[in-house]
Design an enzyme around this catalytic site. Structure first.
Site, PDB file in Angstrom:
ATOM      1  N   SER A  58     -24.554  -6.151 -37.317  1.00 12.44           N
ATOM      2  CA  SER A  58     -23.493  -7.153 -37.222  1.00 12.44           C
ATOM      3  C   SER A  58     -22.275  -6.619 -37.944  1.00 12.44           C
ATOM      4  O   SER A  58     -22.372  -6.162 -39.090  1.00 12.44           O
ATOM      5  CB  SER A  58     -23.933  -8.481 -37.859  1.00 12.44           C
ATOM      6  N   GLY A  59     -21.124  -6.672 -37.287  1.00  8.14           N
ATOM      7  CA  GLY A  59     -19.903  -6.185 -37.911  1.00  8.14           C
ATOM      8  C   GLY A  59     -19.464  -7.022 -39.093  1.00  8.14           C
ATOM      9  O   GLY A  59     -19.186  -6.496 -40.182  1.00  8.14           O
ATOM     10  N   SER A  60     -19.391  -8.352 -38.922  1.00  9.10           N
ATOM     11  CA  SER A  60     -18.925  -9.212 -40.019  1.00  9.10           C
ATOM     12  C   SER A  60     -19.879  -9.144 -41.206  1.00  9.10           C
ATOM     13  O   SER A  60     -19.450  -9.097 -42.368  1.00  9.10           O
ATOM     14  CB  SER A  60     -18.762 -10.663 -39.536  1.00  9.10           C
TER      15      SER A  60
ATOM     16  N   THR B 151     -19.429  -7.252 -33.515  1.00  8.67           N
ATOM     17  CA  THR B 151     -20.140  -6.839 -32.308  1.00  8.67           C
ATOM     18  C   THR B 151     -19.478  -7.405 -31.051  1.00  8.67           C
ATOM     19  O   THR B 151     -19.496  -6.762 -29.999  1.00  8.67           O
ATOM     20  CB  THR B 151     -21.615  -7.261 -32.369  1.00  8.67           C
TER      21      THR B 151
END
Length: 350
Positions: free
Chosen positions: A91-93, A260
């Site tokens: 997950s990007g965040s 994402t």
């Protein structure tokens, strides 16, 4: 009080999505890698995820990132991502928030200027670059997972909506990508509940019709994400801005556009031949927060042209706390935590 346990937390957010970083109070998990430890939690010890994302301690709109020792010698720490839909491998965040937490807690001592280090996600090693000014983490750039288009512009009949055209991208999870304007949305905050209801119907319809398989991971479960794409606005040469909204099944509209989700958009733009190396896409959320995705290249994996990318954003620290878990509390299912919290936490504070 009897049967007390404590867990150390650092609450953060990136783009509005709250990531609760678990920094202490959890036993060593079985597994030779971060991926194996994630699979253990998923298959045998899901109580921690439920505890921290459900009442009385949390809400489903949050995420949890559990810091664990890295198994790879190049990584400073590992992290396991937990969300309402389960255990995404990336997950990007959550990565932006975990990288900030690693700096704020001193696992990686903060230094002025640019810092580079690696984290180990269940998906593997992640390169991190962070900028620190006057002791403050100003921004973080992380690698996005290699992303690709599985399905391009298919159409499905959705009960209560009608025909919906969608594409499917993989960017750490499978995403249905849909045109927001075609579905009647402007992507403003007042539409949040309607967006969630619409996305729920679309995802359920796609799940009922078909599944998806990753080219190396195989079956990674039913479709978990949908991304509403707003119109693209040219900002400068090689720089596009677009309103965007990510939905997590079942029922959650993310506060941020998600890393994402941004990577999935880059995969689609590349598939359509609209990107060159260095081009940027800024996705803007219902809350006017944004992430910047940068297209860094491609490589071939079998039949798929896979997009390499990075995600840039900022994470903020909200709170540092120690929560107390009282097993006499009828709202706390301590029986589901016996593989996670050891007896040394059972004694009340002196």
């Amino acid at each position: 009080m009897k049967h007390l346990h404590t867990i150390d937390l650092l609450d953060t957010h990136a783009g509005g999505d709250v990531s609760r970083i678990v920094t202490g109070g959890i036993d060593t998990l079985p597994g030779a890698s971060v991926r194996e430890q994630m699979e253990y939690l998923r298959d045998d010890a899901d109580g921690l995820r439920r505890l921290l994302l459900e009442e009385p301690y949390g809400i489903p709109e949050m995420s949890v990132d559990l810091l664990v020792p890295a198994s790879h010698p190049d990584a400073v720490a590992g992290y396991i991502i937990m969300e309402v839909m389960g255990y995404p491998i990336y997950s990007g965040s959550n990565t932006l928030c975990t990288a900030t937490a690693v700096l704020e807690t001193g696992i990686v001592p903060k230094q002025e200027g640019l810092q580079r280090f690696k984290l180990e996600a269940p998906a593997g090693l992640v390169q991190i670059e962070a900028s620190v000014r006057d002791g403050v983490v100003e921004w973080v750039t992380c690698e996005g997972l290699p992303s690709y288009i599985d399905t391009y512009r298919d159409t499905i009949q959705v009960p209560g909506i009608g025909p919906v055209t969608y594409s499917i991208a993989y960017s750490g999870g499978f995403y249905a990508l849909v045109d927001a304007e075609a579905l009647g949305f402007k992507l403003v905050r007042d539409e949040e509940q309607a967006l969630a209801a619409c996305a729920y119907k679309i995802v359920e319809a796609i799940k009922a019709q078909r599944g998806f398989s990753h080219y190396t991971l195989g079956d990674v479960g039913p479709l978990p994400f949908l991304h509403f794409m707003g119109p693209e606005e040219p900002v400068a040469e090689g720089y596009i801005r677009s309103r965007s909204t990510t939905y997590v099944h079942p029922g959650v509209i993310c506060r941020s556009t998600t890393g994402t989700g941004t990577s999935a958009r880059l995969a689609l733009m590349n598939y359509e031949g609209r990107l060159t190396v260095g081009d940027k896409l800024e996705t803007v959320s219902l809350r006017e927060t944004g992430f910047i995705g940068t297209f860094t290249g491609t490589h071939q994996e079998g039949a798929y042209q896979v997009v390499e990318n990075t995600i840039t954003g900022r994470s903020y620290v909200l709170a540092e706390s120690k929560i107390v878990i009282n097993c006499d509390d009828p709202l706390v299912a301590c029986g589901e935590l016996h593989h996670i919290l050891s007896d040394r936490h059972d004694k009340p504070p002196q």
